[in-house]
Design a protein around this motif. Structure first.
Motif, short mmCIF file in Angstrom:
data_model
loop_
_atom_site.label_atom_id
_atom_site.label_comp_id
_atom_site.label_asym_id
_atom_site.label_seq_id
_atom_site.Cartn_x
_atom_site.Cartn_y
_atom_site.Cartn_z
N ARG A 139 0.84 -1.19 0.00
CA ARG A 139 0.00 0.00 0.00
C ARG A 139 0.88 1.25 0.00
N ASP A 140 0.43 2.29 -0.65
CA ASP A 140 1.22 3.51 -0.73
C ASP A 140 1.41 4.20 0.62
N THR A 141 0.51 3.93 1.57
CA THR A 141 0.61 4.56 2.89
C THR A 141 1.39 3.70 3.89
N SER A 142 1.79 2.50 3.48
CA SER A 142 2.59 1.65 4.36
C SER A 142 3.99 2.23 4.51
N THR A 143 4.70 1.76 5.51
CA THR A 143 6.04 2.30 5.78
C THR A 143 7.09 1.70 4.84
N LYS A 144 8.20 2.40 4.74
CA LYS A 144 9.33 1.90 3.96
C LYS A 144 9.82 0.57 4.53
N GLU A 145 9.74 0.44 5.85
CA GLU A 145 10.16 -0.80 6.49
C GLU A 145 9.31 -1.97 6.01
N THR A 146 8.02 -1.71 5.81
CA THR A 146 7.12 -2.76 5.29
C THR A 146 7.58 -3.19 3.90
N ALA A 147 7.91 -2.22 3.07
CA ALA A 147 8.39 -2.53 1.72
C ALA A 147 9.66 -3.36 1.79
N ALA A 148 10.57 -3.00 2.68
CA ALA A 148 11.84 -3.73 2.82
C ALA A 148 11.58 -5.18 3.22
N ARG A 149 10.67 -5.38 4.17
CA ARG A 149 10.36 -6.75 4.61
C ARG A 149 9.75 -7.57 3.49
N ILE A 150 8.81 -6.98 2.76
CA ILE A 150 8.15 -7.70 1.66
C ILE A 150 9.16 -8.08 0.58
N MET A 151 10.00 -7.13 0.20
CA MET A 151 10.96 -7.38 -0.88
C MET A 151 12.00 -8.41 -0.47
N ALA A 152 12.40 -8.38 0.81
CA ALA A 152 13.36 -9.36 1.29
C ALA A 152 12.74 -10.76 1.36
N ARG A 153 11.48 -10.82 1.81
CA ARG A 153 10.80 -12.12 1.95
C ARG A 153 10.60 -12.80 0.60
N TYR A 154 10.20 -12.03 -0.41
CA TYR A 154 9.89 -12.62 -1.70
C TYR A 154 10.98 -12.41 -2.75
N ASP A 155 12.14 -11.88 -2.29
CA ASP A 155 13.29 -11.70 -3.17
C ASP A 155 12.93 -10.88 -4.42
N LEU A 156 12.37 -9.69 -4.19
CA LEU A 156 11.90 -8.84 -5.28
C LEU A 156 12.85 -7.68 -5.55
N TYR A 157 12.97 -7.33 -6.81
CA TYR A 157 13.73 -6.14 -7.21
C TYR A 157 12.78 -4.94 -7.32
#
Length: 433
Positions: free
Chosen positions: A365-383
């Motif tokens: 979500r656009d209102t979620s924190t940057k930390e949330t994005a970092a966790r999601i990208m690390a978990r699913y190995d996303l660029y």
């Protein structure tokens, strides 16, 4: 090879061994790898400075006087057969390089020139390098004996001319045009580091030599003192032009650095559509994903076929990071799937994108924190991570490096890394240098 300071002040003789005067300088024309010497300049007994085309130079000769050795310059014609010229005001001189700060592009640092190295390249006498170390400084100051004693312990610090970027305003533009924009080849982080050691005038000089995208990234990466001095000096029209030609997230970053009254004035002067998108990013609180997302992405309508999608990409000619993934949206712009380039290229040209897209999409979500994005990208190995609003409408994408930047300590981000050079072997392999 010979050092300029070894030649300066020595005698110039014509073919009849008449002493015309003493060498004061050389005129040169800049080039990609070397700078060709076109004239020598000498001062006669009446203190007049005159120049002679380099074609009249025959040779250098060593002259011994006591324990000292001098290098004299000998011409191939008598003085009355030589066309001589008086100095012009704006000629580029070798002597003007001495004691100047230059940028070592390969070493990514500011250095001061102690001497200039001259030599013959492809039958032309040219500047081939500059000396910047302690050894050249001692030699120039006349400590030849000490230089000889320590030369085995102190390495001569020489920078090839092709790696030198000069900073004098009167020659900088010419130098850049001739020298393949070496500064512009550097990473924005490295250019920002270099700017820390420059004067305000030199910073503007470098900034104006960059293309719009790199100029914006460099400004964002620069320290606060550099950003402040640069933005204060820019006129509204220049900032407006810069912001309208870069990604909206970068434009928002630059706008956020400015005083509110100036930022508002610039936003009002911009195209309404562009201004609205930048304002939308600025509305997000600083720690939200929306504040760092890129709003330039490729959304494919759900009724497109593989063939039609490929035709669209041909028209758009997007950069590589924009086609890493393609996002499929419905008629209301809701995110419903993601396409990989491999799936697109191997699909039947007439097949619909919804038939081979990946329907389980990881997003934030656009209102979620940057930390949330970092966790999601690390978990699913996303660029790349697509970003949607509360209605599920695709609003942007976040790159891994943009998220990662917030978690790297500033001292590490400012640490310089000089990339290894690769040199090809004759057998076609390569090796590290």
């Amino acid at each position: 090879m010979v050092h300029f300071t070894e030649l300066r002040g020595n005698k110039v003789y014509d073919l009849k061994e008449n002493c015309l005067g003493r060498l004061t300088d050389f005129v040169f024309v800049d080039g990609t790898k070397y700078a060709e010497i076109t004239h020598l300049i000498y001062e006669d007994e009446n203190k007049y400075r005159k120049k002679i085309p380099w074609a009249f130079v025959k040779e250098f000769m060593q002259d011994h006087k006591g324990n000292k050795t001098f290098i004299s310059i000998h011409l191939n014609s008598p003085v009355d057969a030589i066309t001589q010229f008086f100095m012009k005001d704006k000629e580029v001189l070798v002597g003007d390089i001495l004691d100047k700060q230059v940028i070592d592009v390969d070493g990514v640092k500011i250095v001061r020139v102690n001497d200039v190295i001259l030599g013959k390249v492809d039958s032309k006498f040219s500047i081939v390098a500059v000396s910047v170390g302690a050894l050249s400084l001692m030699r120039r100051l006349g400590f030849e004996k000490i230089t000889g004693l320590v030369s085995s312990k102190i390495k001569e610090n020489i920078i090839p001319w092709k790696s030198v970027e000069r900073l004098e305003p009167e020659v900088h533009d010419l130098h850049l045009k001739l020298q393949k924009n070496k500064i512009a080849d550097l990473h924005p982080e490295d250019i920002a580091d270099i700017m820390e050691d420059l004067t305000h005038t030199e910073r503007i000089l470098i900034f104006n030599s960059l293309n719009t995208q790199k100029a914006a990234k460099t400004l964002i990466k620069a320290g606060e003192n550099v950003q402040d001095s640069m933005l204060k000096s820019f006129k509204i029209e220049k900032v407006k032009e810069l912001l309208e030609n870069i990604p909206h997230d970068q434009a928002a970053d630059i706008i956020s650095m400015m005083p509110k009254h100036k930022a508002e004035e610039i936003l009002k002067s911009m195209r309404k559509e562009t201004s609205a998108k930048i304002r939308k990013i600025l509305d997000y609180y600083p720690e939200s994903i929306g504040s760092i997302m890129k709003t330039e992405f490729i959304a494919i309508p759900e009724d497109y076929t593989s063939e039609k999608t490929i035709d669209l990409l041909r028209q758009l000619k997007p950069s590589s990071d924009k086609i890493y993934h393609l996002y499929v949206v419905n008629k209301d712009n809701h995110l419903i799937g993601v396409l990989s380039i491999r799936a697109l290229l191997t699909a039947d040209p007439k097949s619909n994108v919804v038939d081979f897209m990946k329907k389980q999409v990881v997003y934030a979500r656009d209102t979620s924190t940057k930390e949330t994005a970092a966790r999601i990208m690390a978990r699913y190995d996303l660029y790349l991570l697509p970003v949607v609003d509360k209605e599920g409408i695709l609003r942007g994408i976040v790159k891994a490096d943009d998220v990662l930047e917030g978690y790297i300590p500033k001292r590490l981000r400012r640490e310089k890394f000089i990339p290894l050079k690769i040199k090809a072997r004759q057998n076609g392999n390569s090796k590290k240098v």
